[in-house]
Design a protein around this motif. Structure first.
Motif, short mmCIF file in Angstrom:
data_model
loop_
_atom_site.label_atom_id
_atom_site.label_comp_id
_atom_site.label_asym_id
_atom_site.label_seq_id
_atom_site.Cartn_x
_atom_site.Cartn_y
_atom_site.Cartn_z
N CYS A 1 0.85 -1.20 0.00
CA CYS A 1 0.00 0.00 0.00
C CYS A 1 0.88 1.24 0.00
O CYS A 1 1.72 1.40 0.88
N ALA B 1 0.66 4.83 0.72
CA ALA B 1 -0.21 5.79 1.40
C ALA B 1 0.53 7.12 1.51
O ALA B 1 1.74 7.18 1.29
N ALA C 1 1.64 8.70 3.97
CA ALA C 1 2.76 8.68 4.92
C ALA C 1 3.87 7.73 4.50
O ALA C 1 4.91 7.68 5.15
N LEU D 1 3.44 0.72 2.94
CA LEU D 1 3.09 -0.30 3.92
C LEU D 1 3.16 -1.65 3.24
O LEU D 1 2.64 -1.81 2.13
N ALA E 1 0.19 -4.66 8.39
CA ALA E 1 0.50 -3.22 8.34
C ALA E 1 -0.67 -2.46 7.72
O ALA E 1 -1.03 -1.37 8.18
N PHE E 2 -1.27 -3.05 6.69
CA PHE E 2 -2.41 -2.41 6.02
C PHE E 2 -3.60 -2.29 6.99
O PHE E 2 -4.24 -1.24 7.09
N GLY F 1 -3.44 -2.13 10.19
CA GLY F 1 -3.10 -1.13 11.20
C GLY F 1 -3.32 0.31 10.73
O GLY F 1 -3.50 1.22 11.54
N PHE F 2 -3.29 0.51 9.42
CA PHE F 2 -3.51 1.84 8.84
C PHE F 2 -5.00 2.08 8.57
O PHE F 2 -5.58 3.08 9.00
N MET F 3 -5.64 1.16 7.84
CA MET F 3 -7.02 1.39 7.41
C MET F 3 -8.05 1.05 8.48
O MET F 3 -9.15 1.62 8.48
N PHE G 1 -8.86 4.08 10.59
CA PHE G 1 -9.57 5.07 9.78
C PHE G 1 -11.02 4.67 9.59
O PHE G 1 -11.94 5.49 9.72
N ARG H 1 -3.76 14.80 4.12
CA ARG H 1 -3.54 14.62 5.56
C ARG H 1 -3.70 15.91 6.35
O ARG H 1 -3.88 15.88 7.56
#
Lengths: 127, 127
Positions: A36, A38, A40, A43, A48-49, A51-53, A56, A111
């Protein structure tokens, strides 16, 4: 809805799951070795994905698909969301799909309003 | 390239013109009464749009189309750019096209690295 595009069918199923509050179902469309890109950074891997999405997805209060297109292996989604800290936070995603699993996502969003909301919350907490 | 989509043909002609350094030609595909939803807010009319996108087009040093799709009236473009202040600055655009002119654009990109680059430049200038 997916106009015969298998990639778009998968991307839409993923989108409908996470915007509908079922992030575990959304992850069933994500490859274990997803990459991914992103805002930032990059990922790697489903954990890890998630943990990000995942976080959100839990602050989204409204979502609306603005445009969606796809072909055999690629799909694009443009959407608008309202979130708890930021209203009117649009996003764009470009998915690569292989055998019904999303192997690559490029996510584009601004962001800046999220950073500003965090700073304002920190200032209120400190003041 | 436009796969029979008249909206995509116009969107791509616009994109190729501005990324190729000919912003005046890009503007020939833009309706006088264009509405643009950009990260910083809503812009109305070709002059306001030119004031936003013209300066951006002059700082782009590399551009690459990542995905493009369209139908009769709508087109989406996902692209990556390098700019003078920020490398690897992707963007997404959703165009509405009427009679060969872009009447609405939603542009999504991350303002944060541009804001940080401005702050860093200001700090250098002041220090």
């Amino acid at each position: 809805m997916s106009n015969g595009s298998p990639a778009l069918a998968t991307a839409l199923a993923y989108f409908e799951a996470w915007t509908g509050g079922d992030f575990d179902r959304a992850m069933t469309f994500v490859a274990d070795d997803i990459v991914c890109q992103a805002p930032a950074g990059r990922l790697e891997g489903a954990d890890a994905f998630r943990g990000f999405m995942g976080p959100f997805s839990r602050i989204v209060t409204r979502s609306e698909l603005v445009a969606s297109f796809g072909d055999d292996t690629k799909a694009v989604l443009i959407y608008d969301t309202d979130t708890i800290p930021v209203k009117d936070a649009p996003g764009a995603e470009c998915h690569t799909v292989v055998d019904g699993k999303i192997t690559h996502i490029r996510i584009i969003f601004d962001r800046e309003p999220f950073t500003e909301a965090r700073r304002a919350a920190a200032a209120r907490a400190g003041g």
